[in-house]
Design an enzyme around this catalytic site. Sequence first.
Site, PDB file in Angstrom:
ATOM      1  N   GLU A 131      -9.894  -2.280   5.417  1.00 23.70           N
ATOM      2  CA  GLU A 131     -10.613  -2.054   6.654  1.00 23.70           C
ATOM      3  C   GLU A 131     -11.810  -3.000   6.762  1.00 23.70           C
ATOM      4  OE1 GLU A 131      -9.321  -0.293   8.798  1.00 23.70           O
ATOM      5  OE2 GLU A 131      -8.278   1.432   7.959  1.00 23.70           O
ATOM      6  N   ASN A 190      -7.853  -3.454  14.458  1.00 23.82           N
ATOM      7  CA  ASN A 190      -9.239  -3.754  14.095  1.00 23.82           C
ATOM      8  C   ASN A 190      -9.339  -4.936  13.136  1.00 23.82           C
ATOM      9  OD1 ASN A 190      -8.275  -2.659  11.728  1.00 23.82           O
ATOM     10  ND2 ASN A 190      -9.882  -1.109  11.498  1.00 23.82           N
ATOM     11  N   ASP A 229       0.817  -1.209   0.000  1.00 23.84           N
ATOM     12  CA  ASP A 229       0.000   0.000   0.000  1.00 23.84           C
ATOM     13  C   ASP A 229       0.853   1.263   0.000  1.00 23.84           C
ATOM     14  OD1 ASP A 229       0.912  -0.381   2.665  1.00 23.84           O
ATOM     15  OD2 ASP A 229      -1.027  -1.197   3.258  1.00 23.84           O
ATOM     16  N   HIS A 275      -7.506  -5.327  10.333  1.00 23.61           N
ATOM     17  CA  HIS A 275      -7.228  -5.059   8.922  1.00 23.61           C
ATOM     18  C   HIS A 275      -5.888  -5.663   8.504  1.00 23.61           C
ATOM     19  CE1 HIS A 275      -5.043  -1.205  10.202  1.00 23.61           C
ATOM     20  NE2 HIS A 275      -4.168  -1.777   9.395  1.00 23.61           N
TER      21      HIS A 275
END
Length: 240
Positions: free
Chosen positions: A142, A135, A67, A137
């Site tokens: 996400e 979380n 990314d 990811h």
Amino acid sequence: MKVIVTNDYEELSEKAFGIMADVVKANPSAVLGLATGTTPLGLYRRMIEDCRDKGTSYKGVKTVNLDEYAGLTAEDKQSYASFMRENLFSGLDIDLKNTYIENGVAADAEKECQRYNGLLDTLRQDIQLLGLGSNGHIAFNEPGTPFEAGVHVVKLAESTINDNSRLFERREDVPVSAYTMGPKNIMNAKKILILASGANKAQAVYGAVKGEITESLPASILQLHPDCTLIADKEAAALL
């Protein structure tokens, strides 16, 4: 999914290095899928030391990064392109022409996603390194990201912005969107190595390993991969 629990971060990094080094030594022209963030830094230091002290060569290796922040140039000190040069590539004998990452300032975001998807079709990862978000990811996928998604632009969750703000002078300087490989690109890798360190990752580790396979916890898809290893230190593995 194979799970390795280590006593601490240094042992985690050493175990990760052993797996990465085996791939490179078995195939000097391997395609390495790489990640940014603080978790891989111990692994990257060991890769540099191995290249410098033992002569392991990366001249034939190609890399593809997960990314890149949208809106940052490759020269921006906070870009992931800069991170990779500073924390890994500058210490290896790798040809920078063989290192690939999304263009954070592409004029046409959709075309950039298509370009990177096409690149990944031709450069299938022999190993894909991942971190794990608090979380759940992976990369910047996400919760709620479709498992079939390829490279796309994502609006970052508040929890992700908070996690990444430690790397910026001010929280408001953290970009709010990013280009990222999708779950489909990640699952296409021949081998996956995911690292998790710290108590704040424990719930995500549990969900990734033993939870329901659900788009609400992106890392859970890794349960379906035929060759995935998760290395977690004791704090991150506390709920297993």
